[in-house]
Enzyme design. Structure first.
Site, PDB file in Angstrom:
ATOM      1  N   GLU A  74      -3.679   6.373   8.685  1.00 19.05           N
ATOM      2  CA  GLU A  74      -5.314   6.548   8.875  1.00 19.05           C
ATOM      3  C   GLU A  74      -5.774   5.876   7.363  1.00 19.05           C
ATOM      4  OE1 GLU A  74      -3.088   8.829   9.092  1.00 19.05           O
ATOM      5  OE2 GLU A  74      -4.003  10.709  10.266  1.00 19.05           O
ATOM      6  N   CYS A 114      -6.287  12.315   4.311  1.00 15.35           N
ATOM      7  CA  CYS A 114      -6.670  11.402   5.096  1.00 15.35           C
ATOM      8  C   CYS A 114      -8.303  11.782   5.620  1.00 15.35           C
ATOM      9  CB  CYS A 114      -5.842  11.300   6.357  1.00 15.35           C
ATOM     10  SG  CYS A 114      -4.536  10.337   5.875  1.00 15.35           S
TER      11      CYS A 114
HETATM   12  N1  THU Z   1       1.572  11.062   8.484  1.00 12.18           N
HETATM   13  C1  THU Z   1       0.398  10.050   8.716  1.00 12.18           C
HETATM   14  O1  THU Z   1       0.663   8.742   8.806  1.00 12.18           O
HETATM   15  N2  THU Z   1      -0.867  10.533   9.394  1.00 12.18           N
HETATM   16  C2  THU Z   1      -0.726  11.855   9.588  1.00 12.18           C
HETATM   17  O2  THU Z   1      -2.182  12.190  10.008  1.00 12.18           O
HETATM   18  C3  THU Z   1       0.118  12.710   9.296  1.00 12.18           C
HETATM   19  C4  THU Z   1       1.308  12.257   8.684  1.00 12.18           C
HETATM   20  C5  THU Z   1       2.768  10.397   7.845  1.00 12.18           C
HETATM   21  C6  THU Z   1       3.234  10.717   6.496  1.00 12.18           C
HETATM   22  C7  THU Z   1       4.484  10.490   6.796  1.00 12.18           C
HETATM   23  O3  THU Z   1       5.119   9.056   6.578  1.00 12.18           O
HETATM   24  C8  THU Z   1       4.996  11.114   7.922  1.00 12.18           C
HETATM   25  O4  THU Z   1       3.996  11.003   8.950  1.00 12.18           O
HETATM   26  C9  THU Z   1       5.270  12.516   8.195  1.00 12.18           C
HETATM   27  O5  THU Z   1       4.407  13.273   7.354  1.00 12.18           O
END
Ligand code: THU
Length: 160
Positions: A74, A114
């Protein structure tokens, strides 16, 4: 002393119930999960931001051996939108998560950082930013990023 009760409105629907614009944005977010760099979590997150001028800006999570140096999908999308189209409000943001060979059944839940960035993005352009959290079984639609983060910290709070 009094209790303040906070209410959040979340629309819950299936993919088929989304309108054409929403479906198109979710499709892009889903596709984007394939480009995620997540060798540590194996949790692929894709994000797609639709701007007022119709551009769609992509993001996916970028992990790092020094774990906190990575970035969520995000924020990758919203920061790219801010860098490339700083004068364009973000009208809608879709997020999809893919792990163990399939998209998650439940909608992905954005982390606190985020949510903070989403609300600042909305605030800086003065309108509302729709947030669509895709899941195979159900999808959540928030009319405003604020609905994901009550009592959010905004620039006015810095003024004391
Ligand atoms: N992650 C995201 O990219 N967005 C989210 O809303 C939750 C978590 C990613 C961070 C990390 O690379 C992986 O998901 C596991 O937490």
């Amino acid at each position: 002393m009094r209790t303040i009760e906070l209410k959040t409105k979340i629309k819950c629907c299936s993919y088929d119930e989304l309108d054409e614009k929403q479906k198109a944005l979710v499709d892009v977010a889903k596709k984007q999960t394939a480009h995620s760099y997540c060798p540590y979590s194996h949790f692929h997150v894709g994000a797609a931001a639709r701007l007022k001028n119709g551009e769609i800006v992509l993001g996916c999570n970028q992990e790092n051996a020094a774990y906190p140096s990575g970035l969520c999908a995000e924020r990758a999308a919203l920061f790219a939108a801010g860098a490339h189209y700083s004068d364009q409000p973000v009208e809608s943001l879709a997020i999809a998560c893919f792990t163990d060979g399939h998209f998650t059944k439940d909608p992905g839940s954005p982390c606190g950082a985020c949510r903070q960035v989403m609300t600042e993005t909305e605030h800086r352009y003065g309108g509302n930013m729709e947030v669509i959290l895709y899941g195979e079984d159900k999808t959540y639609i928030f009319q405003s990023a604020k609905d994901l983060l009550p009592l959010v910290f905004v620039s006015e709070n810095l003024e004391g």
